[in-house]
Each structure stands twice: as structure tokens, then as C-alpha cells.
Design an enzyme around this catalytic site. Structure first.
Site, PDB file in Angstrom:
ATOM      1  N   GLY A  28     -23.527   4.723  -3.863  1.00 20.98           N
ATOM      2  CA  GLY A  28     -24.445   5.400  -4.753  1.00 20.98           C
ATOM      3  C   GLY A  28     -24.057   6.564  -5.388  1.00 20.98           C
ATOM      4  N   LYS A  29     -22.790   6.875  -5.168  1.00 19.12           N
ATOM      5  CA  LYS A  29     -21.919   8.152  -5.731  1.00 19.12           C
ATOM      6  C   LYS A  29     -21.888   7.972  -7.369  1.00 19.12           C
ATOM      7  CE  LYS A  29     -18.165   7.608  -3.650  1.00 19.12           C
ATOM      8  NZ  LYS A  29     -16.909   7.862  -3.131  1.00 19.12           N
ATOM      9  N   TYR A  31       0.904  -1.032  -0.099  1.00 22.74           N
ATOM     10  CA  TYR A  31       0.024  -0.114   0.082  1.00 22.74           C
ATOM     11  C   TYR A  31       0.894   1.261   0.105  1.00 22.74           C
ATOM     12  CZ  TYR A  31      -4.198  -2.846   1.214  1.00 22.74           C
ATOM     13  OH  TYR A  31      -5.044  -3.688   1.103  1.00 22.74           O
ATOM     14  N   SER A  43     -13.259  -4.490   0.714  1.00 27.28           N
ATOM     15  CA  SER A  43     -14.136  -3.685  -0.153  1.00 27.28           C
ATOM     16  C   SER A  43     -15.791  -4.137  -0.022  1.00 27.28           C
ATOM     17  CB  SER A  43     -13.824  -3.764  -1.731  1.00 27.28           C
ATOM     18  OG  SER A  43     -14.359  -3.029  -2.420  1.00 27.28           O
ATOM     19  N   PRO A  44     -16.139  -3.934   1.154  1.00 25.94           N
ATOM     20  CA  PRO A  44     -17.652  -4.304   1.469  1.00 25.94           C
ATOM     21  C   PRO A  44     -18.667  -3.457   0.955  1.00 25.94           C
ATOM     22  CG  PRO A  44     -16.557  -3.142   3.544  1.00 25.94           C
ATOM     23  CD  PRO A  44     -15.380  -3.497   2.409  1.00 25.94           C
ATOM     24  N   LEU A  45     -17.892  -2.225   0.522  1.00 23.29           N
ATOM     25  CA  LEU A  45     -18.990  -1.375  -0.346  1.00 23.29           C
ATOM     26  C   LEU A  45     -18.844  -1.412  -1.740  1.00 23.29           C
ATOM     27  CD1 LEU A  45     -18.494   1.857   1.956  1.00 23.29           C
ATOM     28  CD2 LEU A  45     -20.435   0.111   2.004  1.00 23.29           C
ATOM     29  N   LEU A  61     -21.403   1.001  -4.111  1.00 22.97           N
ATOM     30  CA  LEU A  61     -22.349   0.849  -3.189  1.00 22.97           C
ATOM     31  C   LEU A  61     -22.746   1.898  -2.583  1.00 22.97           C
ATOM     32  CD1 LEU A  61     -22.048  -2.948  -2.205  1.00 22.97           C
ATOM     33  CD2 LEU A  61     -24.121  -1.928  -3.574  1.00 22.97           C
ATOM     34  N   GLY A 105     -16.739   1.005  -3.463  1.00 21.40           N
ATOM     35  CA  GLY A 105     -17.067   2.480  -3.501  1.00 21.40           C
ATOM     36  C   GLY A 105     -18.464   2.524  -4.238  1.00 21.40           C
TER      37      GLY A 105
END
Length: 319
Positions: free
Chosen positions: A212-213, A48, A203-205, A210, A208
Site C-alpha cells: 500500500g506504500k 544477486y 514477490s508475494p507482495l 501490495l 512491494g
């Protein structure tokens, strides 16, 4: 974490953007907010920011937060170079990566050390021997695998269990898991449950999506507009993912919550999950994620999201 004695917070703090898109001031605020909210699990990796994420964590451990407040997880087995990222899960590669990570983090051990991804050029027996040495030498308290298939997890667990009676075993598996990526449910989730391994979701979203952006446009300050992360987000900007995002947004509107809270609440309710690792670029984004832990979705909402996001399962998973 599974049947081990390792305790982790329900939400984990991901640091993939630290040292690159997230500076030291914002990182310090994120970490303090996270710990104040009861969080403990901090997830990083040697790659990272080419090590800058670990260096930043190390600087924060030197004055902003106590080491014993955190459950530190890092990953090794991938290193950068002139030809790009090179996979190396050999004994030498993994232990060298771990030593370098400890130096950057400014600590004598990590709580969880994961092999970042499969290495087809190295026998799994050798990779497992490095994990055993990481624990027996005191450099890691627990070990596991990231992004490995179920058969590899089962084989590694068997090798660790059968090699000796020193009590070293496989503790956890970290894989991508969200409403937009439920592939782990085909065989990794049943394997983790059977083997007593804790499951960590990165990455549970849905990278990114999810949140909604991206429903109406491509925000200029978003990951999808970033030159180094656009390819990471792009796979979920398709029509199939869009249908799931709209279902999440509809549920969120009905519940008076943010879409990301609904997406996280769905995942946190999965029986086999130990921790969902959220990566936020800003402190404000993290605070929104932290608000999701108190949301219990109504059964009908959970079932509707299950249905709209159901992965295709066929032979041999379903006979």
C-alpha cells in the site's frame, strides 16, 4: 515441498537486495529475527548483487547462524557480463555457477538448486543432466526450476524420473505469485499438484505494491524510486493493480491489520503453496511480514480478494 522429504518454512527470506541495498548489519539482524521466528528457507541467486548476496550469507554462516538452521536455496543459469545478463542453462554453465555459489556461501552443498529461467539455446535434456549431477555429486540435496512454464516442468520431471533409478527427481518450482500476479494458476499450479512438486512464490507482495506504500505517492526511499528497481515495480503501478491494492487496504482496515499481512495471508492459504519468499530491505519490514503467519482471513474476505484479483482464463485452460 510437494511429495519430497524437504521441509521448508511457510515464509522464506529473500536476499535480492543484500549486498547492495541491505548492508551486513541489517542482513544479520534480518537473518537472526527470521530464524528466531521459526524461519528456515533462505533464497538467493548467483546474480544477486553480482554475487555479493551469497558472499554476505557466507559471512553470516561463519558466525551469526548455524548452517543446519537454514534451508539454503540458490539459482544458477544466468550470468552477468559486458553485454548484460546472459542465460546459460547448459551443463557447463549450471555446474560452474553452482561451484561458484558454494564458494561464496562457504558451504559444501545447497539444499535446493534451481535453474533461474528457461534457456532456449540449450536442450532441456542437457539442463536436466546438470541437475542430476548436482545431486549425485552431493553439491545439492534437491533441484528444481524457476520461472519455467508448466510444460517444461512436466518434461523435466519426466526426464529425471525416467533416466535412472537413483531417486533424483524434480522437487520444486519457483515463480512469481501474488494477488497482482496469478498467472501460475492457469497451468503451473495444476501441474505442480499433479506432479507432486512444491511451489515457491517469489514477490508475494506484488513487488512491494501490495504493502500500500504507493497508494498516494512515490516514497523517495522505495524500490519504485530506485534507479535499478523502478522498472521492476512499474508494471504494477497501473489501474488494474490499484483496484486490487484498494481491496486489500479495505480488508486490512476492517481487520485491524497491515495490508501486506492481508496479502500474505491470502497467498499462504493457497493449497499448493509450500513457501512465500519475502524480500525486505530493512529488519523492520521483515518483522511486519513475519507477523502475517498468524492471520487467517475470514472466508468472505478471502472470496472478495479472489474475485477482485481473478486472472483471465480462456482456451485451452478452460474448455
Amino acid at each position: 515441498m510437494g511429495r519430497s522429504g524437504l521441509r521448508v518454512s511457510e515464509l522464506g527470506l529473500g536476499t535480492m537486495t543484500w549486498g547492495r541495498d541491505t548492508d551486513e548489519i541489517d542482513a544479520a539482524e534480518q537473518l537472526r529475527d527470521f530464524v528466531d521466528a521459526g524461519g528456515s528457507f533462505v533464497d538467493t541467486a548467483a546474480t544477486y548483487g553480482d554475487g555479493d548476496a551469497e558472499r554476505l550469507i557466507g559471512s553470516l554462516l561463519a558466525g551469526k547462524v548455524r548452517r543446519d538452521e537454514l534451508v539454503l536455496c540458490t539459482k544458477g543459469g544466468v550470468r552477468g557480463g559486458p553485454a548484460g545478463a546472459q542465460v546459460d542453462a547448459s551443463r557447463g554453465g549450471l555446474l560452474a555457477d553452482l561451484d561458484s555459489s558454494l564458494e561464496r556461501l562457504g558451504t559444501d552443498h545447497v539444499d535446493l538448486y534451481l535453474v533461474a529461467c528457461p534457456d532456449p539455446a540449450t536442450p532441456l535434456e542437457e539442463t536436466v543432466s546438470a541437475l542430476r549431477q548436482a545431486v549425485t555429486s552431493g553439491r545439492a540435496r534437491y533441484v528444481g526450476l524457476a520461472n519455467h512454464p508448466a510444460w517444461a516442468a512436466a518434461r523435466a520431471a519426466t526426464l529425471l524420473q525416467g533416466a535412472s533409478c537413483d531417486g533424483v527427481g524434480l522437487t520444486g518450482l519457483e515463480l512469481e505469485y501474488s494477488l497482482l500476479q496469478r498467472g501460475v494458476e492457469r497451468d503451473v499450479v495444476p501441474a505442480a499438484s499433479t506432479l507432486g512438486l512444491g511451489l515457491l512464490a517469489w514477490s508475494p507482495l506484488g513487488r512491494g505494491v501490495l504493502t500500500g506504500k504507493y497508494r498516494r505517492s512515490l516514497p523517495a526511499d522505495s524500490r519504485a524510486a530506485s534507479p535499478h528497481l523502478a522498472a521492476f515495480v512499474d508494471p504494477y503501478l497501473d489501474d488494474v493493480s490499484s483496484a486490487v491494492v484498494e481491496a486489500v487496504a479495505t480488508a486490512a482496515e476492517g481487520l485491524g491489520r497491515a495490508p501486506l499481512e492481508v496479502a500474505l495471508a491470502w497467498l499462504l492459504a493457497r493449497d499448493t503453496l509450500a513457501c512465500a519468499v519475502v524480500g525486505a530491505r530493512t529488519p523492520a519490514q521483515l518483522r511486519t511480514s513475519l507477523a502475517a503467519v498468524d492471520l487467517a482471513l475470514p472466508a468472505e474476505v478471502h472470496a472478495a480478494l479472489d474475485d477482485v484479483s481473478a486472472p483471465e482464463v480462456g482456451y485451452p485452460e478452460r474448455w
